[in-house]
Design an enzyme around this catalytic site. Structure first.
Site, PDB file in Angstrom:
ATOM      1  N   GLN A 133      32.983  45.120  41.033  1.00  0.00           N
ATOM      2  CA  GLN A 133      32.998  44.571  42.399  1.00  0.00           C
ATOM      3  C   GLN A 133      32.486  43.140  42.372  1.00  0.00           C
ATOM      4  OE1 GLN A 133      31.163  47.250  45.416  1.00  0.00           O
ATOM      5  NE2 GLN A 133      31.088  48.723  43.764  1.00  0.00           N
ATOM      6  N   ASN A 134      32.005  42.711  41.218  1.00  0.00           N
ATOM      7  CA  ASN A 134      31.390  41.383  41.150  1.00  0.00           C
ATOM      8  C   ASN A 134      32.441  40.287  41.033  1.00  0.00           C
ATOM      9  OD1 ASN A 134      28.993  42.697  41.269  1.00  0.00           O
ATOM     10  ND2 ASN A 134      28.581  42.620  39.073  1.00  0.00           N
TER      11      ASN A 134
ATOM     12  N   ASP B 292      31.452  37.224  39.809  1.00  0.00           N
ATOM     13  CA  ASP B 292      30.752  36.181  39.052  1.00  0.00           C
ATOM     14  C   ASP B 292      31.360  35.860  37.686  1.00  0.00           C
ATOM     15  OD1 ASP B 292      29.818  38.345  37.418  1.00  0.00           O
ATOM     16  OD2 ASP B 292      28.053  38.584  38.690  1.00  0.00           O
TER      17      ASP B 292
ATOM     18  N   HIS C  11      37.036  42.599  43.828  1.00  0.00           N
ATOM     19  CA  HIS C  11      36.789  41.659  44.938  1.00  0.00           C
ATOM     20  C   HIS C  11      37.132  40.228  44.547  1.00  0.00           C
ATOM     21  CE1 HIS C  11      33.879  44.854  46.737  1.00  0.00           C
ATOM     22  NE2 HIS C  11      35.144  45.161  46.876  1.00  0.00           N
TER      23      HIS C  11
ATOM     24  N   CYS D 261      46.734  32.327  46.430  1.00  0.00           N
ATOM     25  CA  CYS D 261      47.581  32.114  47.604  1.00  0.00           C
ATOM     26  C   CYS D 261      47.656  33.430  48.375  1.00  0.00           C
ATOM     27  CB  CYS D 261      48.972  31.671  47.158  1.00  0.00           C
ATOM     28  SG  CYS D 261      50.171  31.687  48.504  1.00  0.00           S
TER      29      CYS D 261
ATOM     30  N   CYS E 142      51.683  34.598  48.591  1.00  0.00           N
ATOM     31  CA  CYS E 142      52.448  35.201  47.486  1.00  0.00           C
ATOM     32  C   CYS E 142      51.548  35.823  46.421  1.00  0.00           C
ATOM     33  CB  CYS E 142      53.388  34.173  46.854  1.00  0.00           C
ATOM     34  SG  CYS E 142      52.546  32.979  45.799  1.00  0.00           S
TER      35      CYS E 142
ATOM     36  N   CYS F 144      50.144  26.273  48.050  1.00  0.00           N
ATOM     37  CA  CYS F 144      50.554  26.976  46.834  1.00  0.00           C
ATOM     38  C   CYS F 144      51.745  26.286  46.170  1.00  0.00           C
ATOM     39  CB  CYS F 144      50.925  28.404  47.221  1.00  0.00           C
ATOM     40  SG  CYS F 144      51.668  29.354  45.904  1.00  0.00           S
TER      41      CYS F 144
ATOM     42  N   THR G 105      25.607  49.787  41.403  1.00  0.00           N
ATOM     43  CA  THR G 105      26.308  49.729  42.691  1.00  0.00           C
ATOM     44  C   THR G 105      25.753  50.789  43.631  1.00  0.00           C
ATOM     45  OG1 THR G 105      28.421  49.920  43.850  1.00  0.00           O
ATOM     46  CG2 THR G 105      28.235  51.135  41.781  1.00  0.00           C
ATOM     47  N   SER G 106      25.636  50.400  44.901  1.00  0.00           N
ATOM     48  CA  SER G 106      25.175  51.361  45.909  1.00  0.00           C
ATOM     49  C   SER G 106      26.311  52.304  46.286  1.00  0.00           C
ATOM     50  CB  SER G 106      24.666  50.609  47.144  1.00  0.00           C
ATOM     51  OG  SER G 106      25.711  49.836  47.721  1.00  0.00           O
TER      52      SER G 106
HETATM   53  P1  NAD Z   1      24.762  46.419  46.584  1.00  0.00           P
HETATM   54  O1  NAD Z   1      24.124  45.135  46.927  1.00  0.00           O
HETATM   55  O2  NAD Z   1      25.243  47.311  47.644  1.00  0.00           O
HETATM   56  O3  NAD Z   1      23.827  47.301  45.660  1.00  0.00           O
HETATM   57  C1  NAD Z   1      23.289  46.849  44.489  1.00  0.00           C
HETATM   58  C2  NAD Z   1      22.857  48.053  43.667  1.00  0.00           C
HETATM   59  O4  NAD Z   1      22.309  47.570  42.465  1.00  0.00           O
HETATM   60  C3  NAD Z   1      21.791  48.936  44.333  1.00  0.00           C
HETATM   61  O5  NAD Z   1      22.164  50.281  44.223  1.00  0.00           O
HETATM   62  C4  NAD Z   1      20.532  48.651  43.511  1.00  0.00           C
HETATM   63  O6  NAD Z   1      19.660  49.761  43.421  1.00  0.00           O
HETATM   64  C5  NAD Z   1      21.130  48.294  42.170  1.00  0.00           C
HETATM   65  N1  NAD Z   1      20.308  47.450  41.302  1.00  0.00           N
HETATM   66  C6  NAD Z   1      19.387  46.509  41.634  1.00  0.00           C
HETATM   67  N2  NAD Z   1      18.878  45.933  40.526  1.00  0.00           N
HETATM   68  C7  NAD Z   1      19.501  46.518  39.467  1.00  0.00           C
HETATM   69  C8  NAD Z   1      19.428  46.338  38.062  1.00  0.00           C
HETATM   70  N3  NAD Z   1      18.612  45.432  37.509  1.00  0.00           N
HETATM   71  N4  NAD Z   1      20.211  47.114  37.271  1.00  0.00           N
HETATM   72  C9  NAD Z   1      21.044  48.046  37.811  1.00  0.00           C
HETATM   73  N5  NAD Z   1      21.162  48.243  39.142  1.00  0.00           N
HETATM   74  C10 NAD Z   1      20.404  47.490  39.960  1.00  0.00           C
HETATM   75  O7  NAD Z   1      25.889  46.027  45.593  1.00  0.00           O
HETATM   76  P2  NAD Z   1      27.322  46.515  45.542  1.00  0.00           P
HETATM   77  O8  NAD Z   1      27.408  47.981  45.791  1.00  0.00           O
HETATM   78  O9  NAD Z   1      27.843  45.995  44.295  1.00  0.00           O
HETATM   79  O10 NAD Z   1      28.040  45.819  46.801  1.00  0.00           O
HETATM   80  C11 NAD Z   1      27.835  44.520  47.204  1.00  0.00           C
HETATM   81  C12 NAD Z   1      29.101  43.718  47.286  1.00  0.00           C
HETATM   82  O11 NAD Z   1      28.736  42.369  47.258  1.00  0.00           O
HETATM   83  C13 NAD Z   1      29.995  43.892  46.117  1.00  0.00           C
HETATM   84  O12 NAD Z   1      31.155  44.410  46.600  1.00  0.00           O
HETATM   85  C14 NAD Z   1      30.212  42.513  45.503  1.00  0.00           C
HETATM   86  O13 NAD Z   1      31.533  42.095  45.725  1.00  0.00           O
HETATM   87  C15 NAD Z   1      29.376  41.580  46.278  1.00  0.00           C
HETATM   88  N6  NAD Z   1      28.354  40.876  45.477  1.00  0.00           N
HETATM   89  C16 NAD Z   1      28.675  40.379  44.246  1.00  0.00           C
HETATM   90  C17 NAD Z   1      27.714  39.730  43.489  1.00  0.00           C
HETATM   91  C18 NAD Z   1      28.090  39.210  42.132  1.00  0.00           C
HETATM   92  O14 NAD Z   1      29.243  38.861  41.891  1.00  0.00           O
HETATM   93  N7  NAD Z   1      27.147  39.181  41.181  1.00  0.00           N
HETATM   94  C19 NAD Z   1      26.417  39.600  43.975  1.00  0.00           C
HETATM   95  C20 NAD Z   1      26.134  40.093  45.257  1.00  0.00           C
HETATM   96  C21 NAD Z   1      27.113  40.762  45.999  1.00  0.00           C
HETATM   97 ZN    ZN Z   2      52.075  31.250  47.210  1.00  0.00          ZN
END
Ligand code: NAD
Ligand code: ZN
Length: 267
Positions: free
Chosen positions: A113-114, A116, A131, A139, A142, A160, A201-202
């Site tokens: 979901q990250n 980064d 995500h 774009c 398309c 685009c 992930t939560s």
């Molecule tokens: P969330 O913020 O809902 O939950 C984060 C989870 O990580 C929690 O369950 C927490 O207990 C756990 N956590 C905290 N520290 C940890 C560690 N050191 N090791 C392992 N787990 C740990 O995150 P989510 O469910 O991923 O949803 C948030 C949304 O926000 C995502 O969909 C993402 O797209 C986006 N997001 C991305 C980034 C990134 O790219 N790094 C950062 C923040 C949010």
């Molecule tokens: Zn396009």
């Protein structure tokens, strides 16, 4: 910690007995790279307030106003902070551990979901970014993707090159549908898996947060790596309580020790 040791052993056993292990990762994966999650203690929403749920609708309704705000870096404070932290982040030992599991043929794919890009920076090759990516543009008409020229854009992106359509960051905004091809890839990876490492992930953000349950209902085993309990803890076969950057390298070390013909690592 005998209990924790036992859980690691169970996780190793499950992983080595599986044919298709994947990882599903969330914001917690990158916490030790200095990028805070959104929710919980130290979370960006906890510190700076929650998001505008209609970000994508705002973009569609008035792309000029959207880009004017972007170029002035006048976004919601949590977004400004997220971008700052991502722009200086490097992979942590947890990312490196997943990359090494892939290169050793133990893990097939990471569904993250990250946004980064740290899995790829650590060497992971098969990464599905549900995500989108902070390092790309897309774009919305398309779906064509291109590299992002700078982390903080100084000029509005041109239309685009393929269709003349509207270009935005690849990262999915609140209210924006996940591109269909990405959803299909993530679902296919989920359906192929017989073991899923669910890391940081939560599991509350849909549809990504629903994938571990789909895997479970397909018969896959779930291993959770998280310092706290989550919406899916109850459905997990093994729960490894701790930080991704500590637990995942430990798992890799154990797998190295027990795989036949594998040179044990220094511990
Ligand atoms: P969330 O913020 O809902 O939950 C984060 C989870 O990580 C929690 O369950 C927490 O207990 C756990 N956590 C905290 N520290 C940890 C560690 N050191 N090791 C392992 N787990 C740990 O995150 P989510 O469910 O991923 O949803 C948030 C949304 O926000 C995502 O969909 C993402 O797209 C986006 N997001 C991305 C980034 C990134 O790219 N790094 C950062 C923040 C949010
Ligand atoms: Zn396009």
């Amino acid at each position: 910690m005998a209990e924790a040791r036992g859980a690691i052993d169970q996780a190793v056993e499950l992983i080595l007995a599986s044919r298709n292990v994947i990882a599903m990762t969330g914001a917690g994966m990158s916490v030790e790279s200095g990028i805070p999650p959104f929710r919980g203690e130290g979370g960006l929403w906890t510190q700076f307030g929650g998001p505008d749920a209609n970000q994508y609708q705002r973009f569609l309704a008035d792309p000029d106003a959207f880009w004017a705000r972007e170029l002035q870096q006048a976004n919601e404070p949590y977004i400004v902070e997220l971008r700052k932290t991502i722009s200086v982040a490097a992979p942590n030992p947890g990312h490196v551990a997943l990359a090494s599991l892939e290169s050793e043929g133990v893990l097939t794919t990471v569904v993250t979901q990250n946004i980064d890009g740290l899995h790829q920076a650590a060497g992971s090759k098969s990464v599905i970014e549900m995500h989108g990516s902070r390092h790309k543009m897309r774009c919305v008409d398309c779906g064509d993707r291109s590299p992002r020229e700078a982390m903080f854009l100084q000029v509005r992106p041109a239309p685009c090159v393929r269709c003349g359509g509207r270009v935005k960051y690849d990262s999915v905004l609140f209210g924006e549908p996940i591109p269909r091809s990405v959803l299909e890839e993530a679902r296919a990876a989920t359906d192929r898996a017989d073991c899923v490492l669910v890391v940081g992930t939560s599991a509350t953000v849909r549809p990504a947060g629903g994938l571990p349950r789909i895997a479970k209902s397909n018969g896959a085993r779930l291993i959770e790596v998280n310092p706290d309990s989550t919406a899916i803890t109850e459905t997990c076969d093994v729960v490894l309580r701790g930080r991704a950057a500590a637990i995942l390298p430990e798992l890799v070390a154990e797998i190295g020790l027990v795989r036949p013909g594998h040179t044990p690592r220094q511990r």
